[in-house]
Design an enzyme around this catalytic site. Sequence first.
Site, PDB file in Angstrom:
ATOM      1  N   GLU A 121       0.842  -1.211   0.000  1.00 52.07           N
ATOM      2  CA  GLU A 121       0.000   0.000   0.000  1.00 52.07           C
ATOM      3  C   GLU A 121       0.873   1.255   0.000  1.00 52.07           C
ATOM      4  OE1 GLU A 121      -3.287  -0.028   2.701  1.00 52.07           O
ATOM      5  OE2 GLU A 121      -3.335   2.133   2.927  1.00 52.07           O
ATOM      6  N   ARG A 122       1.898   1.245   0.828  1.00 55.41           N
ATOM      7  CA  ARG A 122       2.741   2.447   0.947  1.00 55.41           C
ATOM      8  C   ARG A 122       3.591   2.641  -0.299  1.00 55.41           C
ATOM      9  NH1 ARG A 122       3.290   1.227   7.416  1.00 55.41           N
ATOM     10  NH2 ARG A 122       1.142   1.881   7.763  1.00 55.41           N
TER      11      ARG A 122
END
Length: 381
Positions: free
Chosen positions: A242-243
């Site tokens: 996600e990051r």
Amino acid sequence: MQFTEDHAMFRKTVRDVVEREINPHVDEWEAAGVFPAHELFATLGALGLLGLEYDEAYGGQGADHSYTVILGEELGRIHCGGVPMAIAVQTDMATPSLHRFGTEELKQRYLVPAIRGEAVAAIAVTEPDAGSDVAALRTRAVRDGDEWVVNGTKLYITNGTQADWLCLLARTSDEGGYHGMSQIVVPTDAPGFRVSRSLKKMGMWSSDTAELSFEDVRVPLANTIGEPGRGFQQQMAQFQNERMIANYLAVGSMEVALERTVAYLRERVVFGAPLAESQHIQFALAELFAELDVVRQYNYACAEAYLRGEDTTRFATIAKLVAPRLARRVADTCLQFHGGIGYMDETWASRYFRDSRLWSIGGGADEVMLRTIARMEGIGA
Ligand SMILES: Cc1cc2nc3c(=O)[nH]c(=O)nc-3n(C[C@H](O)[C@H](O)[C@H](O)COP(=O)(O)OP(=O)(O)OC[C@H]3O[C@@H](n4cnc5c(N)ncnc54)[C@H](O)[C@@H]3O)c2cc1C
């Protein structure tokens, strides 16, 4: 990072899709407060863009992470933040755990349609009293025979009003803290599930955000992703994906914001000369271009580490702190140099200012990144 002819062709494919299928509709979707996820995802799925790194056995492309970098950068160039965020939820936030840890049956049932774009996925972690502190979550899944019975509330869930299934993180035992949680696929047509609120936001208007309620929702135990009790750890790994994608999106968005601002300043004449001729403006923008380059190269170092199979927590965390902070400065500067028109709703600059603000909060706030960095640096006890 070594980009080949093949990467260049892929970049062009994504850029063309964005220009053809997405940008012409962005104003309409922003005004509507939602975009047609099923329709757009079917288009992206048909082009193979929703499962780049996933096994071909599930309809994925079997490509390596360098293509995800390009996908993220190019989606970041979409003329709003909401649609790229929603696509990234599908590709890199709600599905990596299922691909990594799911059973064959679960992957066939939920991953395959998500990669094809026939099903919309959402990641359901945050709760009213558990955001930064994921371990505080209270949604429970209690075992009853060969089913889980889920009760609780999830908040701020992207794609929440349109999702066909959720990657839910819930407590499945009384162990407490980081233990006793599991990731469970919850189909949204299960009785007892409802979208309890559709939320209005400061920015990211085209992306739907919801509060979700679970009242005695029954889900087969077989919907557990990976090992029961390891949900927190699996979600922490999923957060790295996600990051990373958030950081690639940030670079693409800053790149296009600076490009569009330069184009505007070349045309806008103030005190008898184009604003782009002002040394003050040149230096301010040059500095942002320089810092953007540093962040882009840092992302590439992160991607290379990921390609080598290394733990990217440090790279992804530092980039997730720095890229959104730089995006906030880029957005503020672009808006400032547009003057009054930048403040108008009709201009992309005001939209970018609102949208870019999210990334210092969503996907782990800046302070959560700082907490991780402080821990890695051994600062404090
Ligand atoms: C538009 C949007 C979309 C989202 N999409 C999703 C989604 O799809 N799925 C999902 O599960 N979640 C989603 N979220 C939730 C998001 O991840 C959380 O909002 C975020 O993690 C912060 O949690 P919180 O809002 O509860 O803030 P809190 O945890 O209450 O924190 C508030 C603030 O306190 C500060 N803070 C936090 N911890 C510390 C600390 N240790 N030391 C000092 N200061 C600290 C930070 O500045 C933080 O912003 C979304 C949020 C938004 C706004």
